[in-house]
Design an enzyme around this catalytic site. Structure first.
Site, PDB file in Angstrom:
ATOM      1  N   HIS A 188       0.852  -1.193   0.000  1.00 33.35           N
ATOM      2  CA  HIS A 188       0.000   0.000   0.000  1.00 33.35           C
ATOM      3  C   HIS A 188       0.889   1.244   0.000  1.00 33.35           C
ATOM      4  O   HIS A 188       2.114   1.162   0.068  1.00 33.35           O
ATOM      5  CB  HIS A 188      -0.951   0.010   1.204  1.00 33.35           C
ATOM      6  CG  HIS A 188      -0.362   0.567   2.465  1.00 33.35           C
ATOM      7  ND1 HIS A 188      -1.021   1.460   3.282  1.00 33.35           N
ATOM      8  CD2 HIS A 188       0.849   0.369   3.051  1.00 33.35           C
ATOM      9  CE1 HIS A 188      -0.256   1.775   4.313  1.00 33.35           C
ATOM     10  NE2 HIS A 188       0.871   1.132   4.210  1.00 33.35           N
TER      11      HIS A 188
ATOM     12  N   CYS B 108       5.966   7.168   3.513  1.00 28.24           N
ATOM     13  CA  CYS B 108       4.810   6.266   3.299  1.00 28.24           C
ATOM     14  C   CYS B 108       4.028   6.666   2.043  1.00 28.24           C
ATOM     15  O   CYS B 108       3.141   5.932   1.606  1.00 28.24           O
ATOM     16  CB  CYS B 108       3.874   6.287   4.503  1.00 28.24           C
ATOM     17  SG  CYS B 108       4.670   5.774   6.029  1.00 28.24           S
TER      18      CYS B 108
ATOM     19  N   HIS C  42       4.933   0.585  -0.668  1.00 34.66           N
ATOM     20  CA  HIS C  42       5.767  -0.239   0.211  1.00 34.66           C
ATOM     21  C   HIS C  42       4.806  -1.321   0.742  1.00 34.66           C
ATOM     22  O   HIS C  42       3.741  -1.515   0.155  1.00 34.66           O
ATOM     23  CB  HIS C  42       6.414   0.597   1.324  1.00 34.66           C
ATOM     24  CG  HIS C  42       5.447   1.242   2.248  1.00 34.66           C
ATOM     25  ND1 HIS C  42       4.723   2.365   1.899  1.00 34.66           N
ATOM     26  CD2 HIS C  42       5.042   0.916   3.493  1.00 34.66           C
ATOM     27  CE1 HIS C  42       3.929   2.711   2.902  1.00 34.66           C
ATOM     28  NE2 HIS C  42       4.093   1.847   3.881  1.00 34.66           N
TER      29      HIS C  42
ATOM     30  N   HIS D  20       3.629  -4.377   4.171  1.00 29.21           N
ATOM     31  CA  HIS D  20       3.716  -4.843   5.553  1.00 29.21           C
ATOM     32  C   HIS D  20       3.226  -6.289   5.667  1.00 29.21           C
ATOM     33  O   HIS D  20       2.433  -6.752   4.860  1.00 29.21           O
ATOM     34  CB  HIS D  20       2.830  -3.988   6.474  1.00 29.21           C
ATOM     35  CG  HIS D  20       3.161  -2.535   6.497  1.00 29.21           C
ATOM     36  ND1 HIS D  20       4.310  -2.045   7.082  1.00 29.21           N
ATOM     37  CD2 HIS D  20       2.512  -1.451   6.000  1.00 29.21           C
ATOM     38  CE1 HIS D  20       4.343  -0.726   6.947  1.00 29.21           C
ATOM     39  NE2 HIS D  20       3.270  -0.330   6.292  1.00 29.21           N
TER      40      HIS D  20
ATOM     41  N   ASP E 298      -4.886 -10.625   1.614  1.00 23.27           N
ATOM     42  CA  ASP E 298      -3.568 -11.273   1.622  1.00 23.27           C
ATOM     43  C   ASP E 298      -2.949 -11.288   0.222  1.00 23.27           C
ATOM     44  O   ASP E 298      -3.587 -11.694  -0.748  1.00 23.27           O
ATOM     45  CB  ASP E 298      -3.693 -12.706   2.137  1.00 23.27           C
ATOM     46  CG  ASP E 298      -2.316 -13.333   2.380  1.00 23.27           C
ATOM     47  OD1 ASP E 298      -1.383 -12.582   2.736  1.00 23.27           O
ATOM     48  OD2 ASP E 298      -2.180 -14.548   2.199  1.00 23.27           O
ATOM     49  N   HIS E 299      -1.690 -10.864   0.162  1.00 26.12           N
ATOM     50  CA  HIS E 299      -0.952 -10.778  -1.105  1.00 26.12           C
ATOM     51  C   HIS E 299      -1.654  -9.875  -2.115  1.00 26.12           C
ATOM     52  O   HIS E 299      -1.645 -10.126  -3.314  1.00 26.12           O
ATOM     53  CB  HIS E 299      -0.678 -12.176  -1.682  1.00 26.12           C
ATOM     54  CG  HIS E 299       0.452 -12.858  -0.963  1.00 26.12           C
ATOM     55  ND1 HIS E 299       0.296 -13.440   0.269  1.00 26.12           N
ATOM     56  CD2 HIS E 299       1.769 -13.023  -1.276  1.00 26.12           C
ATOM     57  CE1 HIS E 299       1.451 -13.941   0.680  1.00 26.12           C
ATOM     58  NE2 HIS E 299       2.362 -13.703  -0.235  1.00 26.12           N
TER      59      HIS E 299
ATOM     60  N   GLU F  94       0.502  -2.967  12.325  1.00 22.45           N
ATOM     61  CA  GLU F  94       1.050  -2.676  10.994  1.00 22.45           C
ATOM     62  C   GLU F  94       2.543  -3.033  10.978  1.00 22.45           C
ATOM     63  O   GLU F  94       3.057  -3.575  10.001  1.00 22.45           O
ATOM     64  CB  GLU F  94       0.857  -1.203  10.670  1.00 22.45           C
ATOM     65  CG  GLU F  94       1.135  -0.849   9.228  1.00 22.45           C
ATOM     66  CD  GLU F  94       0.769   0.590   8.920  1.00 22.45           C
ATOM     67  OE1 GLU F  94       0.059   0.826   7.939  1.00 22.45           O
ATOM     68  OE2 GLU F  94       1.198   1.506   9.663  1.00 22.45           O
TER      69      GLU F  94
END
Lengths: 151, 151, 151, 151, 151, 151
Positions: free
Chosen positions: D16, D35, D41, D43, D81-82, D134
């Site tokens: 994100h 950010c 980037h 997490h 997810d992913h 996060e």
């Protein structure tokens, strides 16, 4: 608007001993045991600062984590990291440096910098909780509940 | 027979400062920075003791974890927990209490008690590694490698 | 003199996808599955840098942790934190950004800064291991073993 | 009957960036800093879902953990997810993908599946809290407090 | 080519007791203490499987983590999760279910599935280490070193 | 006076299975799945005991952590560590040993010892919360809320 609670974590390393000026040497030794060692011991304290507020619809944030991190730098890391709590911190000259009292010190200090530095940046964000892990087995939480304070 | 490595973990809380008697005050301050604070700071040290040996076909164990725990109690917890490394531990009067030197101290002390207390209990179990976490970010491992020792 | 292994940890957050320029779209999808998502996913990568060396008898240190932290800042955090590995890092334009290759990139980069910045500070400290946790379940270790390099 | 709070944890990896459509490029850069990197980037997000309810005297459970796990699969893992939160998830096309807003998204999604799938399985179990880490240093908690919703 | 070590983690919950058929009841009680409780106790075992191999220049991987996860499912989770080691697993009918022996069982089982299922998928990847945490304080590592095996 | 919440952590290893005497074998198997294995499985349970009270101005403590640790020893470790919950603990002969019920058992047991042993030591400290992690993914919190108890 939506209420959310954000938490930022930091760690510092400090020396201290448990000793009360209101007690005799014998009482101090009996109550605090090995924590009363006059040569001090120490901990890696882990601190969690929780702030409660409304999510700003523009930024999507309760408060900028960068500002919260900066506040923790001033209010926690600068006065406490690589210090001796009992010698280097004025607050602990009159009260024992228990983890309970350490949470009260950090609460007051965060709030002090919060009101000074973050005024105007958010209308809603307020300090909600200070949690400290003294070891992986012992921790304390403080929510600012104080009967002696006229709110 | 099968070779295995068993590890037992313990934690202790101690005060210390970094300071070398071979250096001037200015050099100490320059090299060790805030770790040189004369009033001390402290850590929750986490120690991992690894023993290498053959699995006994009768007991299924390299060494009884109960014995290893007792050895760590004597060699690590008793001399170091809730102590000031620099004042309370003879070894650190001549060498700085860096985590590197702390691992050497613990290696020697574990081996001392190991040979004394566990003689005969196992023919094969030998101290293999001492690992210490000073903080969650800094750790050291020592395998007993020492050029100055005639093995 | 005594040989010791010191480790310093850091974390960074990055986006990436798994995709090999040597494979067709179908092969990429089959091999990498959901990790091949063209819009990227991401991780909090945790890195452990281990340095092997002799303990300096004067300072008690293999290498100053402050210098090691500064080197990690330059070699790991600056190029990788809050980046897209595949777009922002030249190295991953020709090789897939698997955690195996990421460890090789960090090894080379640490060594580059190590030789440049820390020359003369220690005669013995050498990079020993790079360990990366991509998630809490997946990790990789690299010791610089490379058949193609003439050592 | 006895009231208890059960929590189930899951982790997902996503890309994100922080960017608000209500702000100029300069404002976005100033507020979100690194950010705001347009290449994204990412997490490893860790999510804790807490359900409050009465302990069923027959089963001894507030709610079957297997059902809660299945609900998290549908409401959290499948959509997130992913993925790239900003590109792959409709909700974040109009609001920034801050961790505060992510908790609101997950709250709504869990509740949606909860009411649909678990109707009749328990008369008392209700979503109580969504907590998201996060990074290991930043987390958020959401209890469904929303002034704009007519409860 | 570059040699790398990849690790995948899994956890399972099992009951067991420590008891050797080669020892009398008194000897069992003396050696194993509370771990000898005939009604069993149990653990959340955490397993780390490490594979050593060359990084494939095409895929950037030593071995596909998806395949490694599938192998752990077959070799560790299926036979051990939510089982009683001493009753449900043939291997532990003749040897005590110590964590040392558990690592040997998992080593053999991973290797068995490895050779069967992953033949041809990689020419270089080999099981390198099995590490098991029985509790947060006790762990064991096994590298396949066995004097009795003709390698 | 200042209100604070202190928490002490402990871990124990136990075997159990999920099985309700109010259900048929088929219902038990359907509801509890693999947790219903008649040969038992087990966990390393992690318990967090939170006590709420006023900070004593003399000692700086809500309650002496040494006393809290001793109470946990009696109320949690002695009856539960290295036990089979279903066979060795009377309480679980009539109710299933779910983590929800385990928290109720520990709440009652802590309170029993608390009132007996710590009477007079503190006028304000009261048990506030019992939290149990059954695995790293499943946990439960109990605050003593019970409709059937006349407070």
């Amino acid at each position: 608007m939506v209420t959310s609670y954000i938490t930022r974590t930091a760690s510092f390393s400090a020396a201290h001993r448990l000793h009360s000026t209101h007690l005799t040497e014998e009482e101090n030794a009996a109550i605090y045991g090995k924590c009363n060692n006059p040569h001090f011991h120490g901990h890696n304290y882990k601190v969690e600062i929780t702030v409660k507020g409304k999510i700003d619809p523009i930024t999507g944030m309760v408060m900028n984590m960068v500002d919260l991190k900066a506040c923790i730098e001033l209010a926690v890391m600068d006065p406490l990291d690589h210090r001796n709590l009992d010698i280097d911190v004025e607050f602990f000259k009159s009260v024992p440096s228990t983890v309970e009292n350490l949470a009260v010190f950090i609460w007051n200090n965060i709030n002090h910098h919060f009101q000074k530095d973050h005024a105007g940046k958010s209308n809603t964000a307020k300090l909600y909780k200070v949690k400290i892990y003294e070891t992986e087995h012992n921790s304390v939480e403080y929510f600012g509940e104080d009967d002696d304070v006229i709110n």
